[in-house]
Design an enzyme around this catalytic site. Structure first.
Site, PDB file in Angstrom:
ATOM      1  N   ASP A  82       9.661 -15.418 -18.409  1.00 13.37           N
ATOM      2  CA  ASP A  82       8.383 -15.060 -19.055  1.00 13.37           C
ATOM      3  C   ASP A  82       7.336 -16.159 -18.957  1.00 13.37           C
ATOM      4  O   ASP A  82       6.482 -16.310 -19.839  1.00 13.37           O
ATOM      5  CB  ASP A  82       8.601 -14.684 -20.539  1.00 13.37           C
ATOM      6  CG  ASP A  82       9.566 -13.528 -20.683  1.00 13.37           C
ATOM      7  OD1 ASP A  82       9.599 -12.673 -19.778  1.00 13.37           O
ATOM      8  OD2 ASP A  82      10.291 -13.489 -21.694  1.00 13.37           O
TER       9      ASP A  82
ATOM     10  N   LYS B  32       4.923 -15.273 -14.303  1.00 13.77           N
ATOM     11  CA  LYS B  32       5.095 -15.083 -12.852  1.00 13.77           C
ATOM     12  C   LYS B  32       4.256 -13.912 -12.331  1.00 13.77           C
ATOM     13  O   LYS B  32       3.618 -14.005 -11.289  1.00 13.77           O
ATOM     14  CB  LYS B  32       6.581 -14.844 -12.522  1.00 13.77           C
ATOM     15  CG  LYS B  32       7.478 -16.011 -12.926  1.00 13.77           C
ATOM     16  CD  LYS B  32       8.945 -15.706 -12.702  1.00 13.77           C
ATOM     17  CE  LYS B  32       9.528 -14.688 -13.639  1.00 13.77           C
ATOM     18  NZ  LYS B  32       9.646 -15.128 -15.054  1.00 13.77           N
TER      19      LYS B  32
ATOM     20  N   GLY C 279      10.222  -8.354 -16.914  1.00 21.71           N
ATOM     21  CA  GLY C 279       8.996  -7.678 -17.344  1.00 21.71           C
ATOM     22  C   GLY C 279       7.858  -8.584 -16.938  1.00 21.71           C
ATOM     23  O   GLY C 279       7.683  -9.646 -17.521  1.00 21.71           O
ATOM     24  N   HIS C 280       7.141  -8.224 -15.886  1.00 22.41           N
ATOM     25  CA  HIS C 280       6.075  -9.077 -15.341  1.00 22.41           C
ATOM     26  C   HIS C 280       4.725  -8.439 -15.652  1.00 22.41           C
ATOM     27  O   HIS C 280       4.439  -7.335 -15.199  1.00 22.41           O
ATOM     28  CB  HIS C 280       6.267  -9.270 -13.832  1.00 22.41           C
ATOM     29  CG  HIS C 280       7.534 -10.016 -13.501  1.00 22.41           C
ATOM     30  ND1 HIS C 280       7.917 -10.308 -12.216  1.00 22.41           N
ATOM     31  CD2 HIS C 280       8.494 -10.555 -14.303  1.00 22.41           C
ATOM     32  CE1 HIS C 280       9.061 -10.981 -12.253  1.00 22.41           C
ATOM     33  NE2 HIS C 280       9.435 -11.133 -13.504  1.00 22.41           N
TER      34      HIS C 280
ATOM     35  N   GLN D  76      13.248 -13.697 -13.998  1.00 25.12           N
ATOM     36  CA  GLN D  76      13.904 -14.580 -14.965  1.00 25.12           C
ATOM     37  C   GLN D  76      13.406 -16.024 -14.746  1.00 25.12           C
ATOM     38  O   GLN D  76      12.256 -16.199 -14.395  1.00 25.12           O
ATOM     39  CB  GLN D  76      15.439 -14.485 -14.870  1.00 25.12           C
ATOM     40  CG  GLN D  76      16.005 -13.167 -15.406  1.00 25.12           C
ATOM     41  CD  GLN D  76      15.827 -11.998 -14.451  1.00 25.12           C
ATOM     42  OE1 GLN D  76      16.292 -12.055 -13.329  1.00 25.12           O
ATOM     43  NE2 GLN D  76      15.180 -10.954 -14.891  1.00 25.12           N
TER      44      GLN D  76
HETATM   45  P1  GDP Z   1       6.710 -13.114 -16.425  1.00 26.08           P
HETATM   46  O1  GDP Z   1       7.944 -12.378 -16.799  1.00 26.08           O
HETATM   47  O2  GDP Z   1       6.994 -14.513 -15.967  1.00 26.08           O
HETATM   48  O3  GDP Z   1       5.857 -12.375 -15.443  1.00 26.08           O
HETATM   49  O4  GDP Z   1       5.860 -13.263 -17.776  1.00 26.08           O
HETATM   50  P2  GDP Z   1       5.620 -12.122 -18.878  1.00 26.08           P
HETATM   51  O5  GDP Z   1       4.651 -11.132 -18.344  1.00 26.08           O
HETATM   52  O6  GDP Z   1       6.907 -11.585 -19.395  1.00 26.08           O
HETATM   53  O7  GDP Z   1       5.029 -12.966 -20.076  1.00 26.08           O
HETATM   54  C1  GDP Z   1       3.870 -13.700 -19.960  1.00 26.08           C
HETATM   55  C2  GDP Z   1       2.880 -13.195 -21.024  1.00 26.08           C
HETATM   56  O8  GDP Z   1       1.817 -14.115 -21.160  1.00 26.08           O
HETATM   57  C3  GDP Z   1       2.220 -11.879 -20.631  1.00 26.08           C
HETATM   58  O9  GDP Z   1       1.904 -11.157 -21.796  1.00 26.08           O
HETATM   59  C4  GDP Z   1       0.957 -12.337 -19.915  1.00 26.08           C
HETATM   60  O10 GDP Z   1      -0.088 -11.359 -19.964  1.00 26.08           O
HETATM   61  C5  GDP Z   1       0.579 -13.546 -20.730  1.00 26.08           C
HETATM   62  N1  GDP Z   1      -0.082 -14.625 -19.993  1.00 26.08           N
HETATM   63  C6  GDP Z   1       0.064 -15.021 -18.717  1.00 26.08           C
HETATM   64  N2  GDP Z   1      -0.652 -16.129 -18.480  1.00 26.08           N
HETATM   65  C7  GDP Z   1      -1.285 -16.443 -19.630  1.00 26.08           C
HETATM   66  C8  GDP Z   1      -2.137 -17.506 -20.035  1.00 26.08           C
HETATM   67  O11 GDP Z   1      -2.460 -18.408 -19.277  1.00 26.08           O
HETATM   68  N3  GDP Z   1      -2.579 -17.504 -21.337  1.00 26.08           N
HETATM   69  C9  GDP Z   1      -2.209 -16.532 -22.238  1.00 26.08           C
HETATM   70  N4  GDP Z   1      -2.671 -16.620 -23.463  1.00 26.08           N
HETATM   71  N5  GDP Z   1      -1.396 -15.524 -21.883  1.00 26.08           N
HETATM   72  C10 GDP Z   1      -0.933 -15.487 -20.605  1.00 26.08           C
HETATM   73  P1  IMO Z   2      11.332 -12.154 -16.591  1.00 24.59           P
HETATM   74  O1  IMO Z   2      11.477 -11.868 -15.110  1.00 24.59           O
HETATM   75  C1  IMO Z   2      13.155 -13.677 -20.265  1.00 24.59           C
HETATM   76  C2  IMO Z   2      17.464 -13.023 -20.766  1.00 24.59           C
HETATM   77  C3  IMO Z   2      17.922 -12.057 -21.844  1.00 24.59           C
HETATM   78  C4  IMO Z   2      19.272 -12.639 -22.196  1.00 24.59           C
HETATM   79  C5  IMO Z   2      19.797 -13.142 -20.840  1.00 24.59           C
HETATM   80  C6  IMO Z   2      20.722 -12.166 -20.138  1.00 24.59           C
HETATM   81  O2  IMO Z   2      10.435 -11.203 -17.285  1.00 24.59           O
HETATM   82  O3  IMO Z   2      10.998 -13.588 -16.811  1.00 24.59           O
HETATM   83  P2  IMO Z   2      20.448  -9.817 -18.917  1.00 24.59           P
HETATM   84  O4  IMO Z   2      19.748  -8.562 -19.347  1.00 24.59           O
HETATM   85  O5  IMO Z   2      19.897 -10.399 -17.665  1.00 24.59           O
HETATM   86  O6  IMO Z   2      21.923  -9.672 -18.879  1.00 24.59           O
HETATM   87  O7  IMO Z   2      20.130 -10.866 -20.110  1.00 24.59           O
HETATM   88  O8  IMO Z   2      18.644 -13.365 -20.046  1.00 24.59           O
HETATM   89  N1  IMO Z   2      16.503 -12.457 -19.785  1.00 24.59           N
HETATM   90  C7  IMO Z   2      15.188 -12.777 -19.760  1.00 24.59           C
HETATM   91  N2  IMO Z   2      14.478 -13.555 -20.582  1.00 24.59           N
HETATM   92  N3  IMO Z   2      12.588 -13.095 -19.184  1.00 24.59           N
HETATM   93  C8  IMO Z   2      13.313 -12.342 -18.340  1.00 24.59           C
HETATM   94  O9  IMO Z   2      12.807 -11.846 -17.184  1.00 24.59           O
HETATM   95  C9  IMO Z   2      14.679 -12.105 -18.630  1.00 24.59           C
HETATM   96  N4  IMO Z   2      15.665 -11.393 -18.039  1.00 24.59           N
HETATM   97  C10 IMO Z   2      16.773 -11.630 -18.754  1.00 24.59           C
HETATM   98  O10 IMO Z   2      17.050 -12.047 -22.942  1.00 24.59           O
HETATM   99  O11 IMO Z   2      19.101 -13.755 -23.031  1.00 24.59           O
HETATM  100 MG    MG Z   3       8.750 -11.366 -18.458  1.00 20.19          MG
END
Ligand code: GDP
Ligand code: IMO
Ligand code: MG
Length: 422
Positions: A13, A16, A40-41, A222
């Site tokens: 998270d 990416k 979840g991107h 991840q």
């Molecule tokens: P990913 O899994 O690495 O793609 O990241 P996620 O989408 O799960 O989580 C990142 C969260 O932070 C999302 O809700 C994005 O919209 C938000 N986000 C990304 N970059 C920034 C930033 O620079 N500032 C803030 N405030 N939010 C951001």
């Molecule tokens: P993105 O790509 C954050 C965590 C889960 C759990 C562990 C194992 O959005 O960054 P799994 O379902 O893979 O067996 O869970 O890994 N986990 C993540 N945490 N971002 C993710 O993906 C994750 N994918 C799995 O919360 O602790």
């Molecule tokens: Mg994510």
């Protein structure tokens, strides 16, 4: 030509999705190489917020081809849901600009059920899995009775599915219920739709295009600290989330890897269970969580928050061969009087500066260095010069400590809230 890799350096998270979407105009192909719908991107542009689970984050950029590589585990139900949502929002036909590897593994309702039962059996030591069936699907792959996406095209797919299911019948006895039958129906319906997509040997698609000088961006899911080999085992996911995973998960030689973009938050978060040395349990942690809207994009669970962890960051940079860093969510730290960075640990009573292979919340304590905070409304900054001195000192300290330049500073979720430093 080479493949550039973008991946997370923490516990996932990191942002990416935002940066893949930001960089995608510079690439011809965007490819996911591991993980599945546990990811979840999030992408935000033109007033739209979209979360992708299975589909690569290059999908909204015109003229780009997206690939779901062999290292991915694909849930056809979640995949088709995503396709329908994108079609509804944008009216686009994704069959043209999306290819799926014949070798990617299929997640079935059996895997999701197994995930649930296994987690429940673990009791207090549960991983906090996303319950998307990730672990059980990779287990079947390694156990050499996985179902591959290419097999949906064969006449005896149902027999193959039944055979795989039979391996788990004994363990799942008493768990198959009415809901499971409904899940199976949805699964087979989605398989029929999946068949209409380009299901090909993507390793050839990628290598042929590399020969034609095309640019490829590999999108990690991840994060490094969730890697099956190098993460905080056993609180990890079931795939290799590191640069080497991109070679295996796409079928490319290590010699073909070009730049490695390492994405990290200006602080740390973790969702699910497992050790987290810099975790904050006070109002400061709560403020980071609320400023950063730290709720999981896949499960909606609250993310645990803490200060930036430098030994962990250095470890991730080392494992991945990171060539440039992208610092995300720096805006979230705006308004704090003091900001801390963990520069080492006290591990079993001894001060250390590395990330040990076996950590538990009880045996590792962070050693912090304190920085003065900044207050500017940083999400209005367009270039590095617009940032306050204290903010710049924070950036400089990290760069000097890790020995890699920070090329992107992200100051908000939207595409435009991104500073690129030349
Ligand atoms: P990913 O899994 O690495 O793609 O990241 P996620 O989408 O799960 O989580 C990142 C969260 O932070 C999302 O809700 C994005 O919209 C938000 N986000 C990304 N970059 C920034 C930033 O620079 N500032 C803030 N405030 N939010 C951001
Ligand atoms: P993105 O790509 C954050 C965590 C889960 C759990 C562990 C194992 O959005 O960054 P799994 O379902 O893979 O067996 O869970 O890994 N986990 C993540 N945490 N971002 C993710 O993906 C994750 N994918 C799995 O919360 O602790
Ligand atoms: Mg994510």
């Amino acid at each position: 030509m080479s493949v550039d890799v973008l991946l997370g350096l923490q516990w996932g998270d990191e942002g990416k999705g935002k940066i893949v979407d930001f960089l995608a105009p510079g690439y011809d192909y965007i490819a996911r190489f591991q993980g599945g719908p546990n990811a979840g991107h999030t992408l935000e542009f033109d007033g739209i917020k979209h979360v992708l689970h299975q589909i690569p984050s290059g999908i909204f950029r015109q003229g780009k081809h997206n690939i779901i590589g062999n290292g991915v585990v694909l849930d056809p139900v979640i995949f088709m849901d995503e396709i329908h949502q994108i079609n509804k929002k944008f009216g686009s036909d994704l069959k043209k600009n999306l290819s799926i590897s014949t070798r990617a593994q299929l997640i079935s309702p059996v895997h999701r059920l197994l995930d649930k039962v296994l987690e429940k059996n673990k009791g207090d030591s549960k991983i906090g899995s996303t319950l998307k069936g990730i672990g059980p699907t990779y287990q079947d792959k390694i156990g050499r009775h996985g179902l591959r996406v290419g097999e949906v095209l064969s006449n005896n797919f149902i027999e193959k599915y039944k055979k795989q299911k039979s391996y788990h019948d004994m363990f799942l006895d008493g768990h198959y219920d009415k809901n499971f039958i409904k899940e199976e129906e949805k699964f087979f319906k989605s398989i029929e739709e999946l068949k209409k997509f380009k299901i090909i040997d993507t390793e050839y698609l990628i290598n042929k295009n590399l020969k034609k000088n095309k640019n490829i961006l590999a999108e990690g899911a991840q994060g490094t600290l969730l890697d099956i080999d190098f993460g905080s085992y056993p609180f990890v996911t079931s795939s290799n989330t590191t640069t080497a995973g991109a070679c295996i998960g796409l079928g490319i030689s290590p010699k073909k890897i070009g730049k490695v973009f390492g994405i990290f938050k200006a602080y740390c978060t973790r969702v699910g269970a497992g050790p987290f040395p810099t975790e904050l349990f006070d109002s400061v942690g709560e403020k980071i969580a609320s400023n950063g809207s730290e709720f999981g994009s896949t499960t909606g669970r609250a993310r645990r928050c803490g200060w930036l962890d430098l030994p962990a960051l250095k470890y991730s940079i080392m494992l991945n061969g990171v060539t440039e860093l992208h610092m995300m969510k720096a805006d979230v730290l705006s308004g704090f009087e003091e900001i801390k960075i963990c520069i080492g640990y006290n591990y079993n009573g001894v001060d250390i500066d590395y990330f040990p292979s076996s950590i538990e919340s009880e045996n590792i304590k962070p050693i912090f260095k304190t920085f003065k905070g900044w207050t500017t409304k940083s999400n209005s900054a367009k270039k590095i010069e617009d940032l306050e001195e204290n903010f710049k000192s924070y950036v400089k300290f990290i760069e000097e400590e890790v020995g890699v330049k920070i090329k992107i500073i992200s100051l908000g979720p939207v595409r435009e809230q991104t500073i690129y430093i030349n």
